[in-house]
Scaffold this active site. Structure first.
Site, PDB file in Angstrom:
ATOM      1  N   CYS A  59       0.702 -12.230  -3.143  1.00  0.00           N
ATOM      2  CA  CYS A  59       0.010 -11.215  -4.099  1.00  0.00           C
ATOM      3  C   CYS A  59      -0.301 -11.421  -5.277  1.00  0.00           C
ATOM      4  O   CYS A  59       0.607 -12.264  -6.057  1.00  0.00           O
ATOM      5  CB  CYS A  59       1.372 -10.079  -4.044  1.00  0.00           C
ATOM      6  SG  CYS A  59       0.905  -8.414  -4.763  1.00  0.00           S
TER       7      CYS A  59
ATOM      8  N   ASP B 112      -2.749   8.968   3.370  1.00  0.00           N
ATOM      9  CA  ASP B 112      -1.877   9.129   2.417  1.00  0.00           C
ATOM     10  C   ASP B 112      -0.306   9.037   2.837  1.00  0.00           C
ATOM     11  O   ASP B 112      -0.117   9.044   4.084  1.00  0.00           O
ATOM     12  CB  ASP B 112      -1.687  10.520   1.924  1.00  0.00           C
ATOM     13  CG  ASP B 112      -1.058  11.527   2.753  1.00  0.00           C
ATOM     14  OD1 ASP B 112      -1.489  11.875   3.973  1.00  0.00           O
ATOM     15  OD2 ASP B 112       0.139  11.924   2.481  1.00  0.00           O
TER      16      ASP B 112
ATOM     17  N   CYS C 188      -0.387  -9.088  -7.826  1.00  0.00           N
ATOM     18  CA  CYS C 188      -0.493  -7.978  -8.854  1.00  0.00           C
ATOM     19  C   CYS C 188       0.435  -8.429 -10.097  1.00  0.00           C
ATOM     20  O   CYS C 188       1.035  -9.614 -10.041  1.00  0.00           O
ATOM     21  CB  CYS C 188       0.627  -6.875  -8.152  1.00  0.00           C
ATOM     22  SG  CYS C 188       2.365  -7.160  -8.180  1.00  0.00           S
TER      23      CYS C 188
ATOM     24  N   ASP D 162      -2.402  19.059  -0.690  1.00  0.00           N
ATOM     25  CA  ASP D 162      -1.739  19.736   0.666  1.00  0.00           C
ATOM     26  C   ASP D 162      -1.200  21.153   0.522  1.00  0.00           C
ATOM     27  O   ASP D 162      -1.080  21.480  -0.882  1.00  0.00           O
ATOM     28  CB  ASP D 162      -0.647  18.716   1.179  1.00  0.00           C
ATOM     29  CG  ASP D 162      -0.204  19.045   2.625  1.00  0.00           C
ATOM     30  OD1 ASP D 162      -1.075  19.535   3.350  1.00  0.00           O
ATOM     31  OD2 ASP D 162       0.591  18.302   3.159  1.00  0.00           O
TER      32      ASP D 162
ATOM     33  N   CYS E  72       4.007  -9.499  -9.440  1.00  0.00           N
ATOM     34  CA  CYS E  72       4.380 -10.929  -8.672  1.00  0.00           C
ATOM     35  C   CYS E  72       4.016 -12.041  -9.503  1.00  0.00           C
ATOM     36  O   CYS E  72       4.488 -13.133  -9.606  1.00  0.00           O
ATOM     37  CB  CYS E  72       3.637 -10.863  -7.261  1.00  0.00           C
ATOM     38  SG  CYS E  72       4.353  -9.531  -6.339  1.00  0.00           S
TER      39      CYS E  72
ATOM     40  N   HIS F 270       4.240  -3.279  -7.335  1.00  0.00           N
ATOM     41  CA  HIS F 270       3.933  -3.891  -6.185  1.00  0.00           C
ATOM     42  C   HIS F 270       3.400  -3.389  -4.893  1.00  0.00           C
ATOM     43  O   HIS F 270       2.386  -3.664  -4.548  1.00  0.00           O
ATOM     44  CB  HIS F 270       4.870  -4.857  -5.836  1.00  0.00           C
ATOM     45  CG  HIS F 270       4.645  -5.725  -4.866  1.00  0.00           C
ATOM     46  ND1 HIS F 270       3.753  -6.653  -4.424  1.00  0.00           N
ATOM     47  CD2 HIS F 270       5.207  -5.253  -3.453  1.00  0.00           C
ATOM     48  CE1 HIS F 270       3.855  -7.113  -3.115  1.00  0.00           C
ATOM     49  NE2 HIS F 270       4.577  -6.436  -2.417  1.00  0.00           N
TER      50      HIS F 270
END
Ligand SMILES: [Zn+2]
Length: 377
Positions: free
Chosen positions: A309, A271, A311, A98, A314, A340
């Site tokens: 989830c 984003d 991940c 940016d 988790c 997470h």
């Protein structure tokens, strides 16, 4: 005789489309990626609490950096001497930077904005810095950013049409100068559409920015404090009017349901600081909505942050343990919740792409929204 190259080596193609929904593929000097895509924010050259190895493990292909923050500290010279931004931060994937226009107008001690550019004092050490459309492109070329954003004037949410019009017009003048300042045509330069919530200003900004022929286009100046329905209205009206064969980026958005709505309008790139900012504060984004792990309710809860989830966090840790880490101010607490959260966002985008591919996005969008407690946003 060869024609002077005016387009970046960053290529983009829509690979599948149906009723305004689209899947795309973007090629950058640092690898290809599928869209719609979520770009984790690494403002100061670090996606907060993540190693680049963890980002790779999560399947992230592109991250964000911020020109303002990186120029303030460690400074352009350091990054250039260290071989460019990718090498400095040890990130092999793509980087979008940016311009930092938003930070110049919001964070820095602004001295003066003229047609020429913005003079400001760094919020870090007070050093005086001058940003012009030309030197902001030059800085990003020295970083080696795969996608560069031009200096723009992004006003906050404000009902004063003349203020928004002035910022929109200055952004157009600066866009033309940014485009002329390019020297490294391997890198992409996007145009930013401003105009606040005024239809005719947005439309004029869109048409005149597209005339300049950038490598992609961003909707800027949204998610800056306006009510959510107004943001949706702008995205619904203007995303479909952005060039079909080029990437469409909605800057700074947003929560999962915002992303789903924008994807439905044909946006390709997102984003947002939410996964890491909420992670640091101990709030998990789940399929059911926001879960404030710090809450006493979870002090003896053996369940994972999100029962649906998959991940690493988790699969292994309980809400009770993570809550304890947060309360004891153990650095692992924010790390686990951030991990997470970022997995949740990247996985959401992977699900979105899969459902667009399968033709089941509309149902997925409906199911997600009905299971998500939007009141907790
Ligand atoms: Zn998880």
């Amino acid at each position: 005789m060869t024609m002077k190259k005016t387009k970046a080596e960053t290529g983009f193609s829509v690979t599948k489309s149906r009723e305004g929904l689209r899947l795309g593929y973007m090629e950058t000097p640092h690898g290809g990626l599928e869209t719609p895509v979520f770009m984790p924010v690494g403002t100061q050259g670090s996606v907060k609490t993540f190693t680049p190895m963890e980002l790779e493990e999560l399947g992230s292909k592109i991250i964000l950096g911020n020109t303002y923050h990186l120029v303030v500290r460690p400074g352009l010279d350091v990054i250039e001497k260290m071989g460019g931004l990718h090498q400095f931060i040890s990130w092999p994937g793509a980087i979008l930077t940016d311009s930092g226009g938003y930070q110049v107008f919001s964070l820095a001690k602004l001295r003066k904005v003229t047609e020429e550019g913005a003079v400001f004092n760094s919020h870090f050490d007070g050093r005086q810095i001058f940003f012009t459309p030309e030197n902001v492109v030059e800085m990003q070329e020295k970083f080696g950013s795969d996608i560069m954003m031009p200096l723009d004037e992004c006003p906050p949410y404000i009902d004063d049409r003349s203020v928004v019009k002035k910022a929109m017009e200055r952004t157009l003048v600066w866009a033309r100068r940014s485009r002329k300042a390019r020297r490294d045509f391997r890198l992409a330069l996007f145009g930013i559409i401003q105009g606040g919530h005024f239809d005719e200003l947005r439309n004029e900004s869109l048409e005149r920015t597209v005339e300049m022929e950038f490598d992609g286009y961003a909707l800027g100046g949204l998610s800056v404090g306006e009510p959510a329905p107004l943001m949706y209205e702008m995205v619904e009206k203007f995303a479909p009017r952005m060039p079909w064969d080029q990437p469409r980026y909605l800057m700074g958005v947003g929560m999962p349901i915002d992303i789903l709505r924008a994807v439905a309008c044909g946006i390709d790139m997102f984003d947002c600081v939410i996964p890491t900012r909420y992670g640091r504060n101990g709030s998990a984004i789940t399929r059911g909505g926001l879960l404030v792990v710090r809450n006493g309710l979870y002090s003896e809860d053996p369940k994972p942050l999100d029962e649906r989830c998959s991940c690493k966090v988790c699969l292994r840790f309980s809400r009770a343990y993570i809550r304890h880490l947060l309360n004891a101010e153990e650095i692992l607490g924010p790390r686990l919740v951030s991990y997470h959260n970022l997995h949740f966002f990247l996985n959401l985008l992977a699900d979105i792409r899969q459902h667009i591919q399968a033709g089941t996005f509309t149902q997925f969008h409906k199911d997600f929204s009905s299971g998500y407690d939007a009141a907790q946003r």
